[in-house]
Design a protein around this motif. Sequence first.
Motif, PDB file in Angstrom:
ATOM      1  N   ALA A 342       0.761  11.186  -6.321  1.00 50.95           N
ATOM      2  CA  ALA A 342       2.077  11.217  -6.954  1.00 50.95           C
ATOM      3  C   ALA A 342       2.672   9.813  -7.032  1.00 50.95           C
ATOM      4  N   GLY A 343       2.273   8.978  -6.090  1.00 50.45           N
ATOM      5  CA  GLY A 343       2.813   7.626  -6.074  1.00 50.45           C
ATOM      6  C   GLY A 343       2.173   6.761  -7.150  1.00 50.45           C
ATOM      7  N   THR A 344       2.697   5.555  -7.305  1.00 53.22           N
ATOM      8  CA  THR A 344       2.176   4.669  -8.345  1.00 53.22           C
ATOM      9  C   THR A 344       1.286   3.581  -7.767  1.00 53.22           C
ATOM     10  N   ALA A 345       1.074   3.649  -6.449  1.00 48.45           N
ATOM     11  CA  ALA A 345       0.282   2.594  -5.814  1.00 48.45           C
ATOM     12  C   ALA A 345      -1.157   2.637  -6.302  1.00 48.45           C
ATOM     13  N   SER A 346      -1.758   1.446  -6.367  1.00 55.25           N
ATOM     14  CA  SER A 346      -3.173   1.436  -6.738  1.00 55.25           C
ATOM     15  C   SER A 346      -3.925   0.565  -5.746  1.00 55.25           C
ATOM     16  N   ILE A 347      -5.181   0.932  -5.568  1.00 55.33           N
ATOM     17  CA  ILE A 347      -5.999   0.227  -4.590  1.00 55.33           C
ATOM     18  C   ILE A 347      -6.882  -0.747  -5.345  1.00 55.33           C
ATOM     19  N   GLY A 348      -6.937  -1.996  -4.850  1.00 55.93           N
ATOM     20  CA  GLY A 348      -7.719  -3.010  -5.549  1.00 55.93           C
ATOM     21  C   GLY A 348      -9.196  -2.848  -5.227  1.00 55.93           C
ATOM     22  N   SER A 349     -10.049  -3.463  -6.055  1.00 52.90           N
ATOM     23  CA  SER A 349     -11.478  -3.408  -5.752  1.00 52.90           C
ATOM     24  C   SER A 349     -11.673  -4.166  -4.454  1.00 52.90           C
ATOM     25  N   LEU A 358     -20.918  -2.098   8.467  1.00 53.64           N
ATOM     26  CA  LEU A 358     -20.918  -1.039   7.444  1.00 53.64           C
ATOM     27  C   LEU A 358     -21.588   0.230   7.968  1.00 53.64           C
ATOM     28  N   THR A 359     -20.961   1.377   7.686  1.00 52.08           N
ATOM     29  CA  THR A 359     -21.492   2.648   8.175  1.00 52.08           C
ATOM     30  C   THR A 359     -22.049   3.499   7.059  1.00 52.08           C
ATOM     31  N   GLN A 360     -21.750   3.178   5.787  1.00 51.72           N
ATOM     32  CA  GLN A 360     -22.069   4.012   4.630  1.00 51.72           C
ATOM     33  C   GLN A 360     -21.382   5.360   4.744  1.00 51.72           C
ATOM     34  N   HIS A 361     -20.201   5.344   5.322  1.00 53.36           N
ATOM     35  CA  HIS A 361     -19.389   6.555   5.347  1.00 53.36           C
ATOM     36  C   HIS A 361     -18.333   6.433   4.241  1.00 53.36           C
ATOM     37  N   ARG A 362     -17.660   7.575   3.986  1.00 50.79           N
ATOM     38  CA  ARG A 362     -16.565   7.542   3.028  1.00 50.79           C
ATOM     39  C   ARG A 362     -15.259   7.539   3.822  1.00 50.79           C
ATOM     40  N   TYR A 363     -14.331   6.705   3.401  1.00 52.67           N
ATOM     41  CA  TYR A 363     -13.063   6.597   4.108  1.00 52.67           C
ATOM     42  C   TYR A 363     -11.925   7.042   3.202  1.00 52.67           C
ATOM     43  N   GLU A 364     -10.928   7.601   3.819  1.00 52.28           N
ATOM     44  CA  GLU A 364      -9.738   7.965   3.049  1.00 52.28           C
ATOM     45  C   GLU A 364      -8.505   7.397   3.731  1.00 52.28           C
ATOM     46  N   ILE A 365      -7.685   6.732   2.919  1.00 56.24           N
ATOM     47  CA  ILE A 365      -6.376   6.306   3.413  1.00 56.24           C
ATOM     48  C   ILE A 365      -5.419   7.390   2.948  1.00 56.24           C
ATOM     49  N   ARG A 366      -4.893   8.130   3.918  1.00 55.42           N
ATOM     50  CA  ARG A 366      -4.055   9.276   3.563  1.00 55.42           C
ATOM     51  C   ARG A 366      -2.611   8.994   3.945  1.00 55.42           C
ATOM     52  N   PHE A 367      -1.729   9.469   3.102  1.00 58.95           N
ATOM     53  CA  PHE A 367      -0.306   9.270   3.372  1.00 58.95           C
ATOM     54  C   PHE A 367       0.335  10.591   3.752  1.00 58.95           C
ATOM     55  N   SER A 368       0.885  10.633   4.973  1.00 61.67           N
ATOM     56  CA  SER A 368       1.541  11.861   5.399  1.00 61.67           C
ATOM     57  C   SER A 368       3.026  11.802   5.044  1.00 61.67           C
ATOM     58  N   SER A 369       3.500  10.626   4.726  1.00 62.62           N
ATOM     59  CA  SER A 369       4.825  10.495   4.138  1.00 62.62           C
ATOM     60  C   SER A 369       4.704   9.311   3.179  1.00 62.62           C
ATOM     61  N   ALA A 370       5.797   8.973   2.543  1.00 60.90           N
ATOM     62  CA  ALA A 370       5.698   7.923   1.539  1.00 60.90           C
ATOM     63  C   ALA A 370       5.180   6.612   2.128  1.00 60.90           C
ATOM     64  N   SER A 371       5.397   6.389   3.445  1.00 64.31           N
ATOM     65  CA  SER A 371       4.999   5.094   3.994  1.00 64.31           C
ATOM     66  C   SER A 371       4.118   5.209   5.236  1.00 64.31           C
ATOM     67  N   THR A 372       3.779   6.418   5.651  1.00 67.09           N
ATOM     68  CA  THR A 372       2.961   6.562   6.849  1.00 67.09           C
ATOM     69  C   THR A 372       1.529   6.856   6.446  1.00 67.09           C
ATOM     70  N   TYR A 373       0.654   5.958   6.858  1.00 71.61           N
ATOM     71  CA  TYR A 373      -0.739   6.159   6.461  1.00 71.61           C
ATOM     72  C   TYR A 373      -1.611   6.444   7.685  1.00 71.61           C
ATOM     73  N   THR A 374      -2.715   7.080   7.432  1.00 73.52           N
ATOM     74  CA  THR A 374      -3.757   7.288   8.427  1.00 73.52           C
ATOM     75  C   THR A 374      -5.072   7.019   7.719  1.00 73.52           C
ATOM     76  N   GLY A 529       1.744  -1.285  -4.284  1.00 77.17           N
ATOM     77  CA  GLY A 529       2.606  -0.390  -5.055  1.00 77.17           C
ATOM     78  C   GLY A 529       3.257   0.665  -4.182  1.00 77.17           C
ATOM     79  N   ALA A 530       3.924   1.582  -4.862  1.00 73.97           N
ATOM     80  CA  ALA A 530       4.679   2.612  -4.143  1.00 73.97           C
ATOM     81  C   ALA A 530       3.783   3.816  -3.915  1.00 73.97           C
ATOM     82  N   THR A 531       3.726   4.237  -2.663  1.00 74.92           N
ATOM     83  CA  THR A 531       2.912   5.400  -2.326  1.00 74.92           C
ATOM     84  C   THR A 531       3.826   6.600  -2.148  1.00 74.92           C
ATOM     85  N   ALA A 532       3.225   7.784  -2.163  1.00 73.27           N
ATOM     86  CA  ALA A 532       4.008   9.002  -1.969  1.00 73.27           C
ATOM     87  C   ALA A 532       3.286   9.901  -0.989  1.00 73.27           C
ATOM     88  N   THR A 533       3.988  10.862  -0.474  1.00 72.62           N
ATOM     89  CA  THR A 533       3.410  11.815   0.467  1.00 72.62           C
ATOM     90  C   THR A 533       2.174  12.457  -0.165  1.00 72.62           C
TER      91      THR A 533
END
Lengths: 674, 804
Positions: A342-349, A358-374, A529-533
Motif C-alpha cells: 500500500a505504501g509508495t516505498a521502493s527497494i533499490g537493486s 550468502l545463504t541463498q535464502h529468500r528474505y522479506e522485510i515486513r512492515f507491521s506498522s507504517a514504520s516498524t519493520y522486521t 520512500g513511504a511504507t505502509a502497514t
Amino acid sequence: MSLLGLMDIAKTALATSRQVLTVTGHNIANVNTPGFSRQEAVLIENRPQNAGVGQVGTGVDLAQIRRSIDTFLESQVTTSYAQLGRQDLLSTTLLQIQPLLSDTDEHGIGPALNQFFDAVQDVATNPSDPTARSALLSRGAILGEKLSQTRVQLSANRSSLDREVSQVLGEINRLSDEIADLNVKIVEAEIRGQNANDFRDQRQVKLNELSERVSIQVLENASGQVTVFVGRGQVLVDGHLTRDLVGVPSAANDGLTEIAYDTGGSTLPLITPFISSGRLKGLIESRDQTIPDLVASLDTLSASLVTEFNRTHRTGYGLDGSTGNDFFTALAVTARDNPDNAGTASIGSGTITAHSLLTQHRYEIRFSSASTYTIIDTDTGTNIRGNYTGAAIATPTVDTPIAIVSGSNDTLAVTVDGTASGVITLTGAASPGLAYTSGETLAQEIQTQINADATLSVAGRSVTVTFDRTTSRFVVTSNSTASTSVVNVTGGTAAATLGLSAGTSTAASGTFASPQTFNLDGISVTLTGATATDDVFTVDTFTNAAANLSVSITDHNKIAASASLSGVPSNNGNALALSALKNTALASLGNTTVTEFFSVTASTFGTTAQKAQNDFQAQEFLHQQLLAFRAQTSGVSLDEELVKMIEFQQAFEAASRMIIVADELMQTLLSIKR
Amino acid sequence: MRVSEFQIYAAFLNNLQRLRQENLETQNQVSTGKRVLQPSDDPISFGQIVSGKASLAVTEQRLRNIEFATSRIDTADNALSSVTNILFRLKELAVQLRSDTNGASERATAATEVKELFNELQQLANTRLNGQPVFTGTSTHGRATGAPVVTPVTLVDGVNDTLVVEVDGVASGTLDLTSGTETLTGTQLATRLQSRINTDATLSAAGKSVTIAFTGTRLDVISNSFGADSTVLVTSGSALADLGFDGGSRTTGSNPFSLIAEARAAFGNTGGAIIAQGTVRDPLAVTLDDYVIQFTSATSFSVHNISQQVGVSPDSNNAGGAVVGDHGVDDPSQVRLDAYEIRPERFYTVTAANNALRFDPGSGPPVTVTVTAGRYSGDQLAAAVQSAMNAASGGDTYTVTLDGATGEFSITNDAGNAGPLDLMFDDPATTIEDLLGFPPTLETVQVAATETGGDSTLTSGAVLKHHVLNTTVNSAMFTITSSNNTVFVNGSPVVLTAGSYTGAELATEIQTRLGTGYSAAYSTAAGPPARLFTITNSTGGAVTINHSNAGSTVSELLGFDAVDSVVPNLGTDVSDFDAGTVQYLSGDPIDFGGLRVVLADDSGPPRHGDVFAVSLASQVVLSNQTYASGGPIDFKGLRVAIRNGAGVPASGDLFRVLVQSQYQGDGGIQAIEVQDNQTTQTNLPGNEVFDGPTIDLLSAVKRLTTALRGDYGGGIGQAIDDVDQALEQVAGARGQVGAFANRLESTSGSLKLTQELLIDVISQREDADLVTLVSELVQQETAIQAASQAGSRILSTSLLNFLR
C-alpha cells in the motif's frame, strides 16, 4: 364393451408397441453416443371401464419415456472427471518436463556437472596445461548452457501452461453458456410434464466436460435447472444466467494469468486458490508450484555453485599471476516490492557486501506498522541475525599488514542485542605494532575479544566476525535470531583502522527511516520512500541464477589453479580446493553437495512425476469403473434391446392380429345382418 | 447385473490398451537396454543412478589423475636411477684419483670427464615432462642472490636505507627502507624489503612482485613470476652494500638447476668500484672454474682463472725436517693473487712456575729475577731475560740471544763486567732453566764468555708455531673462522666475520665490528713484538677488553695475553706478542687466502726460520683490459659488470667471480586427488633430491672438478665423502618416489575395484535384464493375443448373429 373397444385396445397396443420400438430404436441408435442414458418406455394399463361384471381393461398406455440413470453415480462421474482432468494434465506436464532432468549419460545437467568437475581435476593434475585450462572454461560454459537452457525450457513450459489456462477459461465459459441454454430447453420441455431426456443427457455431458476443466458443484432445482458453483461457492451457471471466469494478469506472479470471477463490477475477486481440481487446477499447480519449485532448485544449485566456486577461485592465482578473479559471472541481488504494497516505498537493486555470508535464502522485510519493520529469512522462518557491516578496507597481506598498536588503535566498543560491551582490547604491540597479515586472523581476534567481554558474556551475547575477501570488509554478526538481534560498533580506537566506524548497523527489527540501508546475510539493499502497514519487500540472490550462469573469465590463464603467486605455474593447491567443492556439503544446499543436490532434485521430481502418473492411472481406472457402473444402469445393451424389439414386434403383431380378429368379428356381425 | 455394450467394449478395450502400454514399455526397455530412462520410471533408482554416475565419473577422473601422476613419478624415478649411476662413476673416479700415484695431469684429464658428468647430472636435474620440470617443486623463479651479509644490519635513514630493484625488467622507484634508525635481523630485513618492493607504485602498476628469503647469510630477492622472463636485479641504492647486493648473482627462472656466477668485491678493496650481480651468459661455455678480476690500475684490469694448482716450494736453506704435503685452492671466495711464505717460529709461555732465574753477578750478591708471565716469541723471551738480569746485576751487563736456526739460547757475560757470572740453574729458586733449555747445574760464565743451552723447542713451555707472510703486501695473513672470531669488550662479545685477512684488513674489520668510538691498526715493528695490533679507545670512558674471557677466542691470534686490558679513554691496547701465529702441528692444514697447504714432519719438525714459499699458479684469461664503468666484462660464458660507485677502482682491487649451481625451484608439493578430501603427493621438489637435505650435490661435483684441476688431494677426498652423502640422499629420494608410486598403484587398484563396483551397481539399477524382459515381452504378446481372441469370441456371441 363393444367390438370397437376391442379395436381401441388393439390400437393402444399397436401405438405403444410402435412407441416402445421407437424408444428401443433410439437406444440402439445411440448405443455409442457418449453420455447417452438408456431410455425406457414406461407402460401402464389404461384406465379400466366399469362394466357390470366388474372393471374391464381398456388397453395400454405409454406413461412416460424415462432415462435410466443413477443420479448419485452421475455426480460421482462428474467429480471423477474433475480428478481425471487434473491428474491427466499433471502427469502429461511432468512427463513433458522430465526429460530435462533425465539424461544420465551425456547431455543433461548431471553429466555436465560431472564433466565440469572432472575438468577442474584435469587442471589440478596439469595446472600449466593450456588444453586442460581451456577445457575447463568450455566445460563451465557448457554447464551454464545446460542450466540456462533448462531454465529457458521450463519458462517456455510455464508460458505454454499459462496460455492453456486462458484457453481452458474460454472453454469453461462456453460450456457454462451451453449448460444455461440446455437449462432453458429442459424447463421448456418439462413444463409440459415431459421428460427432457436427451437434453438432460446433453447437459450431463456438458457438466462432465466442465468438470473435467474445473471442479464444480452441481445442484438441480425443482424445475429441473442446475446451478453450477465453482471455487468457493461462486455461481457459474444459475438457470439461464451465466457468469464468466476471466484471466487477470498478476503482477505478483510474473504477469501470469490469475483466475478471477466476473461479477460485472470493477474489482474482480481472484479465486485461483479455491480451485480444487480439474485441468485448471492441474495447470495452476504445474505452473505455480511444480515448475517454480524446480526452477528454484536449479537457481539455488547455480547460486551456491557460483558463490562457493568464485569464493575459492578468488583466493587463487592464475598463470598470469592475477588473483581475485571470479570464475563464474557474479550473482546479482533480486529485490522486489510486493505489488500489493500500500505504501509508495521502493527497494533499490541491492549489492552483495559479503559473499561469504550468502545463504541463498529468500528474505522479506515486513512492515507491521507504517514504520516498524522486521526482516525474516523465509527459509528458516526466523529473524535475520543483526549485524554491523564494515566499510571496505585495504586487504591486509604480508606486504601490507594491518598494525594494531597497543594504546593507539587497539580498542573497540560494541553493542550486541542491546547490551553495551566494556572496552574491548585487541592484542597489539608497541609501535610499530602487531602486524596482522590476513583479514581472517584479524576477524578471529576481533571475535575472540568481543566474545570474551565480561558484560556481553554475562548477558549471554555473542557474535561471529567474518572477513569477506571479495569485498574486503569485516562483518560483525550477532549469534541471536531473536527479533532483538542487533550489533553496533559504537566506538574504540581501532574502529577506524578496521573500517568499523563508517559501516552500517542492521537490526533484525526496528524503526524504518527513509532512506535506510539494510544488510542481511551479505546482501545490502536500500529502501526509500513511504511504507505502509503490511508492506513486504523481498530480497534474494538466487533468482535467475541458473539462467544467468556463465563463465566470467575468457582467458584460460586467469584460471586460479595455484594457491600462491610464487607457486605458479605448477602449484595446484587452489585447483584441488575447487575440486574438493564437489564433495563439500554446502549449507545453502541443505548440507548436501552440488551433485547430491541435483540428484535429489531429479529424483524428487521423478517421485512427483511417478506419483502423478500412478495417480492418473488409478484415477483412470476408477473412472472406468464408475463409467462401467454407470453403464450398468444407463448403458445400452443390444441384447436387451433386441429382445425388447422382438418382444414388442410380437406384441405389435399380436395387436394387429387382434384388429384382424376384431375386424373378422365385425365382418361376421355385418354378414349376419346381410 | 445388466451388462451393456459399453462395458463389453470398454473392458475389452481397456484390457487391450493396458497390455499394449505395458508391451510398449517393455519394448522400450528392450530396445534401449535400460530399465530406468526417466526419473519417474523409478525415482529411487534414478537418484542412485545419478549419484552412482557422479561417483563413477569422479573415480574414472581419479584414475586418469593417477595415470598422469604415475608418468611423472616414473620420469622422476628414471632420472634418479641415471643420477645414481653417474654418482657411482664419480665416486669410482674420485677414489681412483685420490691416490697420490695419480699426478696432476691424470687429475686434470679426469676433471674433463667430471665436467661432462656434471652436465649430465644438471640435465637430469632439469628433466621435464610435458614442458614442466619434474624436480622444481611447483615453480621456477628468477632471482637476485646477494653476497653473504653480517646480520643484524643497522639501517639509518638517509645513510644506508635506499634501494632500487628491477623485477622482470621493470625498475622500481627508490625504495625507502626506514624512516629512522633500525637494527634488523635477517628475517626482519627480508620482510621489510619484500613489503617495500611489493608496495612500490611502479612495480605494482606493472603487476610485478617478489618474495624475499633470508637463507642464513644471504638475501634472495625472488621474482614471483616464472620462466625465462622472470628476473630480478638489485641495481643501486645506499643500502646496496649492507644488504649484500654489491655483488651476488642473478638467474632467470628457465631451469630449476642452473649455473650462477656469484660476483663479490674483495674485502680489502680500496677503490670505490661496485660489481653488479653476475650472470651466466652462455651455460655451454662455462667451465666450472672460478675467476678473479684484478685491477692493475684505475683503468685496466685482468681476469685470472683461479681454479689452478697451488705451488709450494721449501726454501733451499731450510734446516728443518718438514716436507710439503697436500696443497690446493680450498676456498675460492678468499683467493687473492698474492705470494705467501709459511714461516715456522718458536713460542714460549711463561707462567709463575717457570719465570725465575737466580744468578750471582760478578759485581754483587746473588739475586733472583723474574720474567713477567705471558706468551713470548724467542727473541722476546731472550730480550725479557736480558733486561731482567741487567736490571738486577748491579752494573754488569749481559746479552741473551736466541739462535733461530738451532733454537738455542745463549747468555753472554759482556766484556768489561766485574767478574764471572754464576747462573744458578741448580738453585731451587731458579725455575726458568727448562724453558731456556739449560741443564739444572750451576754454570759459571767468565767475562766475555758465552754459555749456550740446548734446543729449547724440545722443552715444555716452548712450542713450534708458524705465521703466513703475504709477501706481496708484506703483511701476516689472518684466517678467522667460527672457532676464533670473538673478542669480549666490556663483557659483551664482538664477532668478526669469518675470512682470510691481511693485517690491515683485519684491523679494518675489528674497527668496524667494535663500532663507533674505537679504532684499530695493524703495524709491523722491529719488535718484539714485530707484528702488532693497536686498539684505540675513544669512547669517552674506560673500557675493558676481556682477553681473559674463555670466549675471547681471537685474542691470541691478535697477539694479546690472556689478561684483561683496562683501556682508559684515548688509551690503547697493544699486542703483547707477535700477532698472526698459529701452532704448527704436523699434517694439519694451514689455511690462508683461500689456499690450503699441509706441512708434515718427515725427518723432523720444521725449524724456526724455515721458509715455504706458496703461490697460486693462476691463469690469465683476459689480460690488461681497459675498464669502462658499467660496461660488461665477458669471459668463459660469464658476465659481470663493474661500475664506479663512491669512486673509481684502485690498483690491486679484486673482484671474485665464483661459479656454482643454484636451485631456482621451490619446495612446493604437487598433489592429486585420490579420495574425497584426500590427496597424495606426486612430486619431489629438487631441494629434497639435488640441493638438499644433506648436500648440494651439483656444487659438490663442481668442487671435485676444481680439486682435480688444482691437483688438490684434500678436495678430492672431501668429494668422496660428498658423493657418498649424495648417494645416500638420492637413494632416500628414490625410496620416497617408490613409496609415491606404490601408494598410487594401490590407490589405483582400489579405485578400479570401486569403478567395477559402481558400474555393477549402476548397471543393476539402470540396465534392463534382457532375459526377463524378453520373456515378459513374450508373455505380454501372448496376453494380447489371448485378449484379442477373447474379445472376438465375446463379440461373436452377440444376439445379432442369431437374429439374421
